[in-house]
Scaffold this motif. Structure first.
Motif, PDB file in Angstrom:
ATOM      1  N   ASP A 198     -29.149 -18.639  12.524  1.00 29.20           N
ATOM      2  CA  ASP A 198     -29.943 -17.583  11.889  1.00 29.20           C
ATOM      3  C   ASP A 198     -29.909 -16.319  12.737  1.00 29.20           C
ATOM      4  OD1 ASP A 198     -30.865 -19.459   9.945  1.00 29.20           O
ATOM      5  OD2 ASP A 198     -32.458 -20.103  11.310  1.00 29.20           O
TER       6      ASP A 198
ATOM      7  N   LYS B 204     -32.439 -13.190  13.813  1.00 26.13           N
ATOM      8  CA  LYS B 204     -33.893 -13.058  13.853  1.00 26.13           C
ATOM      9  C   LYS B 204     -34.345 -11.803  14.583  1.00 26.13           C
ATOM     10  CE  LYS B 204     -35.129 -17.890  13.835  1.00 26.13           C
ATOM     11  NZ  LYS B 204     -36.119 -18.822  14.312  1.00 26.13           N
TER      12      LYS B 204
ATOM     13  N   LEU C  47     -30.297 -12.353   8.138  1.00 22.47           N
ATOM     14  CA  LEU C  47     -31.307 -13.247   8.699  1.00 22.47           C
ATOM     15  C   LEU C  47     -30.997 -14.730   8.482  1.00 22.47           C
ATOM     16  CD1 LEU C  47     -34.547 -11.176   7.983  1.00 22.47           C
ATOM     17  CD2 LEU C  47     -33.084 -11.149  10.006  1.00 22.47           C
ATOM     18  N   TYR C  48     -31.644 -15.383   7.514  1.00 20.50           N
ATOM     19  CA  TYR C  48     -31.462 -16.816   7.326  1.00 20.50           C
ATOM     20  C   TYR C  48     -30.320 -17.142   6.370  1.00 20.50           C
ATOM     21  CZ  TYR C  48     -35.952 -16.870   9.635  1.00 20.50           C
ATOM     22  OH  TYR C  48     -36.962 -16.679  10.546  1.00 20.50           O
ATOM     23  N   ASP C  49     -29.682 -16.144   5.810  1.00 18.28           N
ATOM     24  CA  ASP C  49     -28.613 -16.348   4.838  1.00 18.28           C
ATOM     25  C   ASP C  49     -27.237 -16.152   5.477  1.00 18.28           C
ATOM     26  OD1 ASP C  49     -27.468 -16.890   2.383  1.00 18.28           O
ATOM     27  OD2 ASP C  49     -27.643 -14.822   1.674  1.00 18.28           O
ATOM     28  N   THR C  50     -27.011 -16.809   6.613  1.00 17.26           N
ATOM     29  CA  THR C  50     -25.753 -16.639   7.347  1.00 17.26           C
ATOM     30  C   THR C  50     -24.609 -17.448   6.760  1.00 17.26           C
ATOM     31  OG1 THR C  50     -26.248 -18.455   8.874  1.00 17.26           O
ATOM     32  CG2 THR C  50     -26.962 -16.219   9.533  1.00 17.26           C
TER      33      THR C  50
END
Length: 153
Positions: free
Chosen positions: A46, A48, A37-40
């Motif tokens: 991101d 989603k 998710l947001y930890d790319t």
């Protein structure tokens, strides 16, 4: 029809149950593995999930504040299109100018299933399966290019 508060509670319940459903996914049961998710590890990019009254989507979103940088990241993703689309029978949708409800402009690469409605609880199992199956593919494909993408940016 739901009131605004009822719709909010329904969405909350949907995502709580989705989290519980994800705990049953073998690929996510290995230790503390969670969705990327947001930890790319790439600023402004991101992964989603999105579900509304018309459809469900699994998305790579390029939301860098700097338009030039945002388009540069999107172009780099396009370079790896064959890898990102691996496993997606009909490919992915590529939208270099998606405008969110807030008016913010982003770029998106996604797979969508139309006809899903978050308000129809009887559809939730099918929506969960769509989200999980497609995010597993998209995340795996993304991870195949992440380090190279990071170096190029």
């Amino acid at each position: 029809m739901y009131t605004q508060e009822e719709a909010k509670q329904l969405r909350k319940q949907f995502w709580i149950l989705f989290g519980k459903r994800c705990k049953l996914v073998p690929e996510l049961q290995d230790g503390n593995k969670k969705w990327v998710l947001y930890d790319t590890k790439i600023t402004g990019l991101d992964l989603k999930f999105e579900v509304d009254r018309q459809s469900a989507k699994v998305i790579i979103e390029v939301n860098h504040r700097n338009e030039k940088k945002r388009l540069e990241i999107f172009e780099k993703l396009q370079k790896y299109k064959p890898i990102l689309e691996n496993g997606f029978e009909d490919g992915l949708e590529w939208d270099f100018l998606y405008v969110r409800e807030s008016g913010e402009e982003v770029c998106r690469v996604f797979v969508e299933q139309k006809g899903f409605d978050i308000h129809r609880q009887n559809q939730w199992p099918d929506i969960y399966n769509f989200l999980i199956d497609n995010m597993l593919w998209l995340e795996s494909n993304f991870m195949d290019i992440r380090d190279v993408l990071k170096e190029e940016l």
